[in-house]
Design a protein around this motif. Sequence first.
Motif, PDB file in Angstrom:
ATOM      1  N   PRO A   1       0.744  -1.296   0.087  1.00 41.32           N
ATOM      2  CA  PRO A   1      -0.002   0.045  -0.001  1.00 41.32           C
ATOM      3  C   PRO A   1       0.795   1.208   0.002  1.00 41.32           C
ATOM      4  N   GLY A   2       0.632   2.365  -0.741  1.00 38.55           N
ATOM      5  CA  GLY A   2       1.101   3.519  -0.799  1.00 38.55           C
ATOM      6  C   GLY A   2       0.752   4.586   0.341  1.00 38.55           C
ATOM      7  N   ARG A   3       1.204   5.787   0.303  1.00 36.65           N
ATOM      8  CA  ARG A   3       1.388   6.674   1.111  1.00 36.65           C
ATOM      9  C   ARG A   3      -0.087   7.265   1.409  1.00 36.65           C
ATOM     10  N   CYS A   4      -0.824   7.108   0.098  1.00 34.15           N
ATOM     11  CA  CYS A   4      -2.291   7.436  -0.066  1.00 34.15           C
ATOM     12  C   CYS A   4      -3.197   6.637   0.711  1.00 34.15           C
ATOM     13  N   HIS A   5      -2.850   5.370   0.999  1.00 33.41           N
ATOM     14  CA  HIS A   5      -3.755   4.382   1.565  1.00 33.41           C
ATOM     15  C   HIS A   5      -4.477   4.683   2.681  1.00 33.41           C
TER      16      HIS A   5
ATOM     17  N   ALA B   1      -4.246  -2.488  -4.978  1.00 32.62           N
ATOM     18  CA  ALA B   1      -3.281  -2.741  -3.727  1.00 32.62           C
ATOM     19  C   ALA B   1      -2.681  -1.352  -3.152  1.00 32.62           C
ATOM     20  N   ARG B   2      -2.060  -0.615  -3.834  1.00 29.46           N
ATOM     21  CA  ARG B   2      -1.270   0.422  -3.644  1.00 29.46           C
ATOM     22  C   ARG B   2      -2.390   1.436  -3.000  1.00 29.46           C
ATOM     23  N   LEU B   3      -3.454   1.796  -3.498  1.00 30.90           N
ATOM     24  CA  LEU B   3      -4.444   2.882  -3.274  1.00 30.90           C
ATOM     25  C   LEU B   3      -5.341   2.449  -2.001  1.00 30.90           C
ATOM     26  N   PHE B   4      -5.850   1.024  -2.140  1.00 28.29           N
ATOM     27  CA  PHE B   4      -6.993   0.548  -1.000  1.00 28.29           C
ATOM     28  C   PHE B   4      -6.124  -0.346  -0.436  1.00 28.29           C
TER      29      PHE B   4
ATOM     30  N   ASP C   1       8.883   6.818  -4.107  1.00 29.53           N
ATOM     31  CA  ASP C   1       8.386   5.663  -3.252  1.00 29.53           C
ATOM     32  C   ASP C   1       7.303   6.645  -2.485  1.00 29.53           C
ATOM     33  N   CYS C   2       6.707   7.323  -3.127  1.00 28.14           N
ATOM     34  CA  CYS C   2       5.540   7.927  -2.741  1.00 28.14           C
ATOM     35  C   CYS C   2       5.568   9.429  -1.878  1.00 28.14           C
ATOM     36  N   ALA C   3       6.791   9.523  -1.397  1.00 29.22           N
ATOM     37  CA  ALA C   3       7.171  10.685  -0.713  1.00 29.22           C
ATOM     38  C   ALA C   3       6.808  11.923  -1.236  1.00 29.22           C
ATOM     39  N   GLN C   4       7.036  12.037  -2.792  1.00 31.17           N
ATOM     40  CA  GLN C   4       6.684  13.346  -3.055  1.00 31.17           C
ATOM     41  C   GLN C   4       5.553  13.441  -4.090  1.00 31.17           C
ATOM     42  N   CYS C   5       5.073  12.105  -3.993  1.00 31.35           N
ATOM     43  CA  CYS C   5       3.546  12.208  -4.838  1.00 31.35           C
ATOM     44  C   CYS C   5       2.631  13.105  -4.294  1.00 31.35           C
ATOM     45  N   PRO C   6       1.830  14.015  -4.868  1.00 28.11           N
ATOM     46  CA  PRO C   6       0.989  14.951  -4.531  1.00 28.11           C
ATOM     47  C   PRO C   6      -0.353  14.524  -4.515  1.00 28.11           C
ATOM     48  N   PHE C   7      -0.618  13.234  -4.830  1.00 27.56           N
ATOM     49  CA  PHE C   7      -2.220  12.681  -4.641  1.00 27.56           C
ATOM     50  C   PHE C   7      -2.538  12.563  -3.232  1.00 27.56           C
ATOM     51  N   PRO C   8      -1.932  12.194  -2.436  1.00 21.60           N
ATOM     52  CA  PRO C   8      -2.510  12.135  -1.080  1.00 21.60           C
ATOM     53  C   PRO C   8      -3.040  13.601  -0.539  1.00 21.60           C
ATOM     54  N   GLU C   9      -2.358  14.218  -0.712  1.00 19.07           N
ATOM     55  CA  GLU C   9      -2.712  15.799  -0.378  1.00 19.07           C
ATOM     56  C   GLU C   9      -3.862  16.194  -1.303  1.00 19.07           C
TER      57      GLU C   9
ATOM     58  N   ASP D   1      -1.112   7.829 -13.653  1.00 19.34           N
ATOM     59  CA  ASP D   1      -0.756   9.354 -13.589  1.00 19.34           C
ATOM     60  C   ASP D   1      -0.066   9.762 -12.470  1.00 19.34           C
ATOM     61  N   PHE D   2      -0.048   8.894 -11.554  1.00 13.80           N
ATOM     62  CA  PHE D   2       0.696   9.255 -10.175  1.00 13.80           C
ATOM     63  C   PHE D   2       1.539   8.103  -9.963  1.00 13.80           C
ATOM     64  N   CYS D   3       1.281   6.725  -9.763  1.00 14.28           N
ATOM     65  CA  CYS D   3       2.022   5.984  -9.403  1.00 14.28           C
ATOM     66  C   CYS D   3       3.090   5.705 -10.156  1.00 14.28           C
ATOM     67  N   LEU D   4       2.944   5.484 -11.262  1.00 12.20           N
ATOM     68  CA  LEU D   4       3.791   5.245 -12.552  1.00 12.20           C
ATOM     69  C   LEU D   4       4.775   6.288 -12.882  1.00 12.20           C
ATOM     70  N   GLN D   5       4.233   7.656 -12.397  1.00 11.38           N
ATOM     71  CA  GLN D   5       5.269   8.749 -12.647  1.00 11.38           C
ATOM     72  C   GLN D   5       6.074   8.969 -11.314  1.00 11.38           C
ATOM     73  N   ASP D   6       5.768   8.136 -10.191  1.00  9.30           N
ATOM     74  CA  ASP D   6       6.317   8.714  -9.071  1.00  9.30           C
ATOM     75  C   ASP D   6       7.680   7.788  -8.811  1.00  9.30           C
ATOM     76  N   ASP D   7       8.831   8.603  -8.566  1.00 12.88           N
ATOM     77  CA  ASP D   7      10.166   7.819  -8.293  1.00 12.88           C
ATOM     78  C   ASP D   7      10.587   8.100  -7.108  1.00 12.88           C
TER      79      ASP D   7
HETATM   80  S1  SF4 Z   1       2.562   6.980  -5.823  1.00 18.50           S
HETATM   81 FE1  SF4 Z   1       0.991   8.388  -5.048  1.00 18.50          FE
HETATM   82  S2  SF4 Z   1      -0.960   7.572  -5.789  1.00 18.50           S
HETATM   83 FE2  SF4 Z   1       0.521   5.884  -6.072  1.00 18.50          FE
HETATM   84  S3  SF4 Z   1       0.458   4.896  -4.170  1.00 18.50           S
HETATM   85 FE3  SF4 Z   1       1.904   6.236  -3.727  1.00 18.50          FE
HETATM   86  S4  SF4 Z   1       0.973   7.845  -2.713  1.00 18.50           S
HETATM   87 FE4  SF4 Z   1      -0.755   6.870  -3.675  1.00 18.50          FE
END
Ligand code: SF4
Length: 455
Positions: free
Chosen positions: A156-160, A405-408, A441-449, A433-439
């Motif tokens: 699960p990612g940071r947005c979970h 699995a990553r989001l939920f 490990d979720c730390a800088q992904c803007p989706f959760p905020e 748009d988010f997981c596959l563009q993130d490098d």
């Molecule tokens: S990359 Fe972003 S959208 Fe994907 S699991 Fe991590 S926080 Fe969630």
Amino acid sequence: MSGAERYTQLLATAKVRERPLFSLPLNFTELELQARWFAGDFGRSFIGTADEQIEIVQFGTWNREAGPDFSDAAVRIDRGETLRGSIEFDLADRNWEVHGHATNPAFDETVLHVFVESGERTFFSRTTANRNVPQVRVDPTTLPSAFSTNLPLARPGRCHAPLRGLPEEKICSILDAAAQFRLQRKTLRLQRLSELHGDDEALFQELAGALGYKENKLPFTLLAQRLSRQALRAQPNDIEAALFGVAGFLAAPDLAKFESGTRQYLRVLWDKWWPRRAAFERLILPARTWCLRGTRPLNHPQRRLAALAGIVASWPQLVRSLGENDLVPTRKFFLDLAHPYWNFHYTLTSEPAPAEMALVGETRITEILANVVLPFRQLRGGDVWPDYARLPARLTNRRLETGAARLFGDDPRRPRFLRTVARQQGLLQIYEDFCLQDDSDCAQCPFPEQMQKWT
Ligand code: SF4
């Protein structure tokens, strides 16, 4: 503001980027070691065999298809830029050669080769382009022995956690908006194709691609580009023979090896194809374009090609069904496609099936409706969202399961979020748009905020 516009705003905040001999302890299997690697038990910072500093930015996901063990991973070497690709985990360094990875294009995107055992001789891990893949040796004796063998597809990612705390309606609203955005993109794609080739050819090419599934989308699209719908319909009795011939499926003249029904079927195709073969010579697809392994017999590309021939032959009926207000006539058009040979055969070499089989089944029809027919109707100005939102999900795939699995994670509402095709498509859009563009490990992904601010 429409859902697609709101999702576009959400997306605008994302930084989208284009993206002595060791003896193995007897109680560790390769699979367990891979699982422990994936769980981070070996750590994430290593010194590679060339003395380089290697940091695992993302462990990726378990690859369930041909190729390296983990895909969509990311590593950083000597604090340089992040490299995205796959990671292969072997018991021994020499397995890269022994298992033929060096000559297998499926391993070309490998960014790291991890192994447990190395001998006295140095083995390099090279790709087909002779690129050197960085190597890391790990030591299982440093691991505590107990381990759960419950292998997750992805972590699960940071947005979970924040998603878990959101009400169901809010999550569904985000998924719907992402799905509307995706539908709009498909419509725009069709529009571009239509501008280049006209409505009918654009529709034909997209239908062909959808019948090719993921594995054979390219050869089906090539076929539809090389043999236009208009050219096929100009010789109505030869549609199937031309498609099979240009596909390269009529290359072997030896019919004796087939059972009599198949022989008869192929003989008819052959007799029609042979006089035209020279004219099409340059267009015939090489055999390597096709992926014939690993597809379910019901989805064999030859069955799908026969379906495409049937669609071209009945084109006016298809177009009429698209003019109706609901999807029932179009669904019926696809369900009614019939073929005297392929309704009773999985492949050319299989025994005749005891019972009749649909040429295009419900699952594929739903995919075609969602990915081709509804975007086409939207292109013509129809309000297709109500129909789209109602389509029940019939299929899942690895990318979807990974995204879920990553989001939920283990959210008990997870199956409810993915009951419809639209919500599945919405999840895929967010994953891409988010997981596959993130490098990071979720730390800088803007989706959760960003999704917390969703109203
Ligand atoms: S990359 Fe972003 S959208 Fe994907 S699991 Fe991590 S926080 Fe969630």
